[in-house]
Design a protein around this motif. Structure first.
Motif, PDB file in Angstrom:
ATOM      1  N   ALA A 223       0.822  -1.216   0.000  1.00 19.61           N
ATOM      2  CA  ALA A 223       0.000   0.000   0.000  1.00 19.61           C
ATOM      3  C   ALA A 223       0.851   1.259   0.000  1.00 19.61           C
ATOM      4  O   ALA A 223       0.464   2.287   0.544  1.00 19.61           O
ATOM      5  N   SER A 224       2.019   1.201  -0.644  1.00 21.01           N
ATOM      6  CA  SER A 224       2.897   2.375  -0.697  1.00 21.01           C
ATOM      7  C   SER A 224       2.249   3.519  -1.464  1.00 21.01           C
ATOM      8  O   SER A 224       2.556   4.681  -1.206  1.00 21.01           O
ATOM      9  N   HIS A 225       1.348   3.238  -2.370  1.00 27.95           N
ATOM     10  CA  HIS A 225       0.658   4.306  -3.091  1.00 27.95           C
ATOM     11  C   HIS A 225      -0.382   4.995  -2.211  1.00 27.95           C
ATOM     12  O   HIS A 225      -0.867   6.068  -2.538  1.00 27.95           O
ATOM     13  N   THR A 226      -0.708   4.394  -1.093  1.00 29.20           N
ATOM     14  CA  THR A 226      -1.628   4.994  -0.134  1.00 29.20           C
ATOM     15  C   THR A 226      -0.866   5.647   1.011  1.00 29.20           C
ATOM     16  O   THR A 226      -1.180   6.770   1.409  1.00 29.20           O
TER      17      THR A 226
ATOM     18  N   LYS B  33      10.047   8.236   3.783  1.00 29.11           N
ATOM     19  CA  LYS B  33       9.679   9.096   4.919  1.00 29.11           C
ATOM     20  C   LYS B  33       9.139  10.451   4.459  1.00 29.11           C
ATOM     21  O   LYS B  33       8.147  10.941   4.990  1.00 29.11           O
ATOM     22  N   CYS B  34       9.758  11.040   3.443  1.00 32.86           N
ATOM     23  CA  CYS B  34       9.328  12.358   2.970  1.00 32.86           C
ATOM     24  C   CYS B  34       7.893  12.293   2.418  1.00 32.86           C
ATOM     25  O   CYS B  34       7.055  13.140   2.746  1.00 32.86           O
ATOM     26  N   GLU B  35       7.619  11.277   1.619  1.00 34.46           N
ATOM     27  CA  GLU B  35       6.277  11.128   1.049  1.00 34.46           C
ATOM     28  C   GLU B  35       5.257  10.794   2.141  1.00 34.46           C
ATOM     29  O   GLU B  35       4.128  11.277   2.112  1.00 34.46           O
ATOM     30  N   GLN B  36       5.671   9.997   3.121  1.00 41.07           N
ATOM     31  CA  GLN B  36       4.765   9.666   4.223  1.00 41.07           C
ATOM     32  C   GLN B  36       4.372  10.913   5.003  1.00 41.07           C
ATOM     33  O   GLN B  36       3.208  11.074   5.383  1.00 41.07           O
ATOM     34  N   GLN B  37       5.321  11.819   5.223  1.00 37.50           N
ATOM     35  CA  GLN B  37       5.019  13.043   5.960  1.00 37.50           C
ATOM     36  C   GLN B  37       4.070  13.953   5.183  1.00 37.50           C
ATOM     37  O   GLN B  37       3.232  14.625   5.770  1.00 37.50           O
ATOM     38  N   GLN B  38       4.181  13.951   3.852  1.00 33.45           N
ATOM     39  CA  GLN B  38       3.285  14.765   3.033  1.00 33.45           C
ATOM     40  C   GLN B  38       1.857  14.228   3.070  1.00 33.45           C
ATOM     41  O   GLN B  38       0.905  14.982   2.911  1.00 33.45           O
ATOM     42  N   LEU B  39       1.697  12.921   3.252  1.00 34.49           N
ATOM     43  CA  LEU B  39       0.383  12.297   3.245  1.00 34.49           C
ATOM     44  C   LEU B  39      -0.306  12.314   4.614  1.00 34.49           C
ATOM     45  O   LEU B  39      -1.464  11.946   4.716  1.00 34.49           O
TER      46      LEU B  39
ATOM     47  N   MET C  98      -2.222  11.220  11.457  1.00 35.73           N
ATOM     48  CA  MET C  98      -3.165  10.385  10.718  1.00 35.73           C
ATOM     49  C   MET C  98      -3.108  10.739   9.233  1.00 35.73           C
ATOM     50  O   MET C  98      -2.640  11.811   8.863  1.00 35.73           O
ATOM     51  N   LEU C  99      -3.605   9.825   8.382  1.00 33.72           N
ATOM     52  CA  LEU C  99      -3.637  10.097   6.951  1.00 33.72           C
ATOM     53  C   LEU C  99      -4.527  11.285   6.658  1.00 33.72           C
ATOM     54  O   LEU C  99      -5.585  11.440   7.268  1.00 33.72           O
TER      55      LEU C  99
END
Length: 137
Positions: A108-111, A116-122, A129-130
């Motif tokens: 579920a990397s597209h979710t 880490k950088c992309e996770q923080q943006q999401l 939370m998302l």
């Protein structure tokens, strides 16, 4: 689970297609060639490999095709289906191999993001939370 009948159900056929698309977007992200200033290549013209970029690979339409017209009525030029080849991934000569910009794991990397950088943006800064769009109902 179901009767052995060849009568696809519209809803379940669409559901399976959507699930397949969801999984595909999780395990595959193939980079494509880009133009100047990271622009998308315009490979619509049939001569685009010579005039736009060598990685354009337009598909010519046969004269008797039942769906696509042989000539673009707005330009008068032969009609081709635009196609841009993906970036090659090999370092030596041989058959062309593709690169994958994400892991081949169903994670579920597209979710949730691939790094880490992309996770923080999401995620929201307040509670981690998302991010989401509130439903007006």
């Amino acid at each position: 689970m179901h009767n052995n009948v060849s009568a696809p159900h519209v809803r379940y056929t669409l559901m399976v297609m959507q699930w397949g698309q969801f999984i595909d977007h999780d395990i595959i992200f193939t980079p494509i060639n880009k133009g100047f200033q990271d622009s998308i290549l315009d490979c619509r013209r049939c001569d685009s490999p010579q005039t736009v970029h060598p990685e354009c690979f337009p598909i010519a339409i046969p004269q008797n095709d039942p769906f696509f017209p042989p000539v673009n009525i707005s330009s008068g030029q032969p009609f081709c289906i635009p196609l841009t080849r993906s970036m090659p991934g090999q370092l030596t000569l041989g058959y062309r191999e593709q690169m994958n910009q994400v892991t081949a794991f169903i994670d579920a990397s597209h979710t949730y993001g691939s790094d880490k950088c992309e996770q923080q943006q999401l995620r929201t800064k307040s509670d981690g939370m998302l991010r989401g769009t509130p439903n007006p109902l």
